[in-house]
Design an enzyme around this catalytic site. Structure first.
Site, PDB file in Angstrom:
ATOM      1  N   ASP A 188     -16.532  58.436 110.789  1.00 39.78           N
ATOM      2  CA  ASP A 188     -17.820  57.993 111.321  1.00 39.78           C
ATOM      3  C   ASP A 188     -18.074  56.604 110.774  1.00 39.78           C
ATOM      4  O   ASP A 188     -18.239  56.428 109.569  1.00 39.78           O
ATOM      5  CB  ASP A 188     -18.918  58.968 110.884  1.00 39.78           C
ATOM      6  CG  ASP A 188     -20.279  58.552 111.398  1.00 39.78           C
ATOM      7  OD1 ASP A 188     -20.412  58.402 112.615  1.00 39.78           O
ATOM      8  OD2 ASP A 188     -21.197  58.363 110.581  1.00 39.78           O
ATOM      9  N   GLU A 272     -15.621  58.180 116.851  1.00 34.86           N
ATOM     10  CA  GLU A 272     -16.706  58.264 117.812  1.00 34.86           C
ATOM     11  C   GLU A 272     -16.627  57.068 118.749  1.00 34.86           C
ATOM     12  O   GLU A 272     -16.526  55.934 118.282  1.00 34.86           O
ATOM     13  CB  GLU A 272     -18.018  58.243 117.037  1.00 34.86           C
ATOM     14  CG  GLU A 272     -19.189  58.747 117.778  1.00 34.86           C
ATOM     15  CD  GLU A 272     -20.394  58.823 116.859  1.00 34.86           C
ATOM     16  OE1 GLU A 272     -21.381  59.429 117.247  1.00 34.86           O
ATOM     17  OE2 GLU A 272     -20.341  58.264 115.754  1.00 34.86           O
ATOM     18  N   ASP A 352     -23.485  61.025 107.164  1.00 37.64           N
ATOM     19  CA  ASP A 352     -22.255  60.517 107.786  1.00 37.64           C
ATOM     20  C   ASP A 352     -21.101  61.500 107.625  1.00 37.64           C
ATOM     21  O   ASP A 352     -20.246  61.619 108.503  1.00 37.64           O
ATOM     22  CB  ASP A 352     -21.888  59.168 107.171  1.00 37.64           C
ATOM     23  CG  ASP A 352     -22.960  58.121 107.423  1.00 37.64           C
ATOM     24  OD1 ASP A 352     -23.672  58.249 108.441  1.00 37.64           O
ATOM     25  OD2 ASP A 352     -23.100  57.192 106.612  1.00 37.64           O
TER      26      ASP A 352
END
Ligand SMILES: [Zn+2]
Length: 399
Positions: A188, A272, A352
């Site tokens: 992330d 992501e 996170d």
């Protein structure tokens, strides 16, 4: 395609000749664009033919190597076709109507117009621009002469703030034997940490721009204070450009090394698929987001994924930070809430870290689904149009 880069060492007259050649490239590109604007229905082939017309009409254009002229026309076509594509796909926002160029910095030769000297340390440009023989300055371990000449498909001369560079585009594959580690990871990317992985490890954000900001601001003030068109302003501008170049290089270097370490120590990486161009519309975060350089980092991760033959999987960015990684319950939280506390199962994680776990889980679910049907994950290479586009935007800003 591998790119080998050297700095060029030459005389002042040679640098001036390169500037002149760069201007000719710009002239041809702009002429091609003008033709397209004036007469509708121009094809790529028409532009290529137009090159020879230009060469007849303008003696200055004949100085440039014929393939370099064609490459300039290709650049015009590249701008035009991107505009067409954006219109066809109904891209939201501006469609990028091609513009005339006024700050071109490069020439692209194909396979003619240049010659590598047998010692491997000099290049001679043989077209009519009178650039002549230039010394190649670079890492002595990087040997361009190790490749057969027909594998060198492109030679590009680039003018940067601190000098002239040559890039050799070599058609060759770089494969690294990956040592299996049995580790799968989701990452992330963020502003606080450069990235957080699903094991809870973080890499600190170097924030190169923030560190250099004071210096850059001072140099920018120097430029603004100088009288327009004066020699001192030119000098100050040069200083500023070099300082920006330094930040850009630090950022690139960090992104590349971090990506290499990440890929070589894992067997699968999920990330992501962020819409960076949408995110930077938030003006409070724009500078920090650009400074983080996610686009550059992710494109290096993808590149190393190809050389190491490690699958890099893009995951849709929905609810990755809201969902609980343990039980799947939705826990609503704003950007300022840094800890994930699940109300239904009681898990407490860093925000996170929780997101990274979700990203990995999503990627694994999606690869399993694909494996059942097609044998290999469809988006394993992680190529998505949006990240590529936003990366271009970012590099523009950085440069
Ligand atoms: Zn939970």
């Amino acid at each position: 395609m591998l790119i080998f880069e050297y700095k060029l060492d030459g005389s002042r007259a040679q640098y001036a000749a390169m500037d002149e050649a760069i201007r000719i490239v710009q002239f041809i590109r702009n002429k091609c664009l003008r033709l397209w604007m004036d007469e509708r229905g121009i094809s790529k082939n028409d532009l290529q033919c137009y090159c020879s017309v230009l060469a007849k009409d303008y003696p200055i254009a004949t100085q440039l190597n014929s393939q370099a002229r064609q490459a300039s026309a290709d650049r015009a076509w590249f701008a035009i076709s991107r505009f067409y594509d954006n219109c066809k796909t109904h891209k939201p926002g501006k469609k990028g109507y091609p513009k005339f160029q006024h700050n071109n910095r490069s020439i692209e030769y194909k396979q003619t117009g240049w010659k590598l000297e047998p010692d491997g340390k000099h290049i001679t440009l043989t077209d009519g621009c009178d650039i002549g023989c230039l010394r190649l300055v670079g890492n002595p371990k990087q040997k361009i002469t190790a490749f057969p000449l027909d594998q060198i498909k492109r030679v590009r001369i680039v003018h940067r703030a601190d000098g002239y560079y040559v890039q050799f585009g070599v058609k060759a594959e770089r494969a690294i034997v990956h040592q299996p580690t049995g580790k799968q990871v989701g990452i992330d990317v963020g502003l606080k940490a450069y990235y957080t992985d699903s094991d809870g490890n973080t890499v600190d954000n170097p924030r190169q721009y923030r560190k250099a900001e004071r210096k850059l601001k001072r140099l920018q003030r120097q430029v603004s204070r100088k009288q327009k068109k004066s020699a001192n302003r030119k000098k100050a501008r040069k200083h500023l450009a070099r300082a920006h170049l330094q930040v850009q290089r630090q950022r690139e270097d960090f992104a590349r090394k971090t990506a290499s370490t990440l890929v070589s120590s894992h067997d699968l990486i999920a990330y992501e698929d962020l819409q960076i161009c949408n995110m930077v519309r938030n003006h409070h975060l724009a500078k920090s987001i650009h400074d983080a350089g996610w686009g550059t980092f992710l494109s290096w991760v993808k590149a190393y994924g190809v050389t190491h033959n490690v699958p890099i999987i893009a995951v849709a960015p929905h609810f990755t930070s809201q969902e609980c990684s343990a039980c799947g319950a939705l826990v609503k939280k704003s950007l300022s809430v840094r800890t994930h506390i699940c109300t239904s199962c009681g898990v407490v994680l860093d925000r996170d870290h929780n997101a990274a776990l979700n990203i990995l889980a999503k990627a694994l679910a999606c690869t399993l689904g694909h494996r059942e049907t097609s044998g290999s994950p469809e988006n394993a290479s992680g190529q998505t149009a949006s990240t590529r586009l936003s990366q271009r935007k970012m590099s523009k800003r950085a440069g």
